[in-house]
Design a protein around this motif. Sequence first.
Motif, PDB file in Angstrom:
ATOM      1  N   ALA A  46       0.833  -1.206   0.000  1.00 36.58           N
ATOM      2  CA  ALA A  46       0.000   0.000   0.000  1.00 36.58           C
ATOM      3  C   ALA A  46       0.865   1.252   0.000  1.00 36.58           C
ATOM      4  O   ALA A  46       0.599   2.217  -0.735  1.00 36.58           O
ATOM      5  N   GLY A  47       1.915   1.234   0.817  1.00 36.84           N
ATOM      6  CA  GLY A  47       2.813   2.382   0.865  1.00 36.84           C
ATOM      7  C   GLY A  47       3.559   2.580  -0.445  1.00 36.84           C
ATOM      8  O   GLY A  47       3.705   3.713  -0.926  1.00 36.84           O
ATOM      9  N   ALA A  48       4.026   1.489  -1.041  1.00 35.14           N
ATOM     10  CA  ALA A  48       4.762   1.573  -2.303  1.00 35.14           C
ATOM     11  C   ALA A  48       3.876   2.108  -3.417  1.00 35.14           C
ATOM     12  O   ALA A  48       4.342   2.860  -4.294  1.00 35.14           O
ATOM     13  N   LEU A  49       2.606   1.718  -3.409  1.00 43.21           N
ATOM     14  CA  LEU A  49       1.681   2.197  -4.441  1.00 43.21           C
ATOM     15  C   LEU A  49       1.513   3.711  -4.343  1.00 43.21           C
ATOM     16  O   LEU A  49       1.615   4.428  -5.350  1.00 43.21           O
ATOM     17  N   VAL A  50       1.270   4.211  -3.141  1.00 42.44           N
ATOM     18  CA  VAL A  50       1.075   5.648  -2.948  1.00 42.44           C
ATOM     19  C   VAL A  50       2.354   6.412  -3.294  1.00 42.44           C
ATOM     20  O   VAL A  50       2.331   7.415  -4.029  1.00 42.44           O
ATOM     21  N   TYR A 219      -4.432   1.575   5.828  1.00 47.32           N
ATOM     22  CA  TYR A 219      -4.088   2.768   6.622  1.00 47.32           C
ATOM     23  C   TYR A 219      -2.610   2.751   6.999  1.00 47.32           C
ATOM     24  O   TYR A 219      -1.905   3.768   6.880  1.00 47.32           O
ATOM     25  N   LEU A 220      -2.129   1.596   7.472  1.00 45.80           N
ATOM     26  CA  LEU A 220      -0.727   1.471   7.867  1.00 45.80           C
ATOM     27  C   LEU A 220       0.204   1.778   6.698  1.00 45.80           C
ATOM     28  O   LEU A 220       1.270   2.375   6.876  1.00 45.80           O
ATOM     29  N   GLY A 221      -0.195   1.367   5.494  1.00 51.07           N
ATOM     30  CA  GLY A 221       0.641   1.607   4.335  1.00 51.07           C
ATOM     31  C   GLY A 221       0.636   3.047   3.880  1.00 51.07           C
ATOM     32  O   GLY A 221       1.679   3.597   3.502  1.00 51.07           O
ATOM     33  N   VAL A 222      -0.540   3.690   3.940  1.00 53.03           N
ATOM     34  CA  VAL A 222      -0.653   5.058   3.426  1.00 53.03           C
ATOM     35  C   VAL A 222      -0.082   6.080   4.396  1.00 53.03           C
ATOM     36  O   VAL A 222       0.703   6.955   4.008  1.00 53.03           O
TER      37      VAL A 222
END
Length: 303
Positions: A46-50, A219-222
């Motif tokens: 999720a973090g990598a996508l954002v 949420y944790l990723g973003v």
Amino acid sequence: MTSRTPVLAVVAAGVTVALWASAFVSIRVTGEFYSPGALALGRLLAGALVLGVLLVVTRSGWPTRAAWPGIVCSGLLWFGVYMVALNWGEREVDAGTAALLVNIGPVLIALLSVAWLGERLTVWLVVGGAVAFAGAAVVGLTTAGPGQVTWTGVVLCLVAAVTYAIGVVAQKPALAHASALQVAGWGCIVGAVACLPFAPVLVAEAAAAPWWASANVVYLGVFPTAVAFTTWGFALSHMSAARLGAATYLVPALVVVLSWAVLGEVPTTGGLVGGVLCLVGVALSRRRPAARPAVGEPGPVVR
């Protein structure tokens, strides 16, 4: 912080600390449905996508060759190994022991910053770090429920502390050659690739988990990952690794407040005392020693 620290860097550090504190609460309610590796991979994807979208939109391009050693090192150790080890370790030891072990991280950051980055430890940084560590220990020991401690859990928490410290120190020189967004974005991508072996487990657990648990993973990723690691990089590019590392001792104090507000966990007296110690310790670590008068200049006049 100090008067010489840009205001935006102070704000960025505050955003990071607040979001990382929220991550502890989110992980606590999500860990029932996601195993350590799957949770780490879901968060990193999720973090990598954002961050990937932001890299494209801002046309950040590739980091220079000089930045890649620090990006890869922090990506593998901090984004990858740290997240898996911490998620796993907190299942094997009680919260108090985990707090004691993981909060060795800022101490290691200070020591590694001296050895690898040539930073200087001040008396106030040492004193403040000691007070803040004591506060973090009090928070952990007085808010933990009954639990067991295994050697596996102890080792995993120590691995988390060490990889966190090395990741921070590795990022510092990388930020001299790349932006905070580039360092966070590519580091997150490296960490996600390293955690891909957990993909089958993630798919299976996501299919069985309730929607709100999966929403917590996103949420944790973003926020605690994409946003917080970028603001952390910005703050780190404007201040020493040791001083910024000491600021993370505010996290345990904020976790007490957030757990009260979100989970209804009324803080214990020890938790409140420990939180105050964390605040005092971080404040002390921000102080600088009094400047010595130059040779030939008169010292202060005592009346």
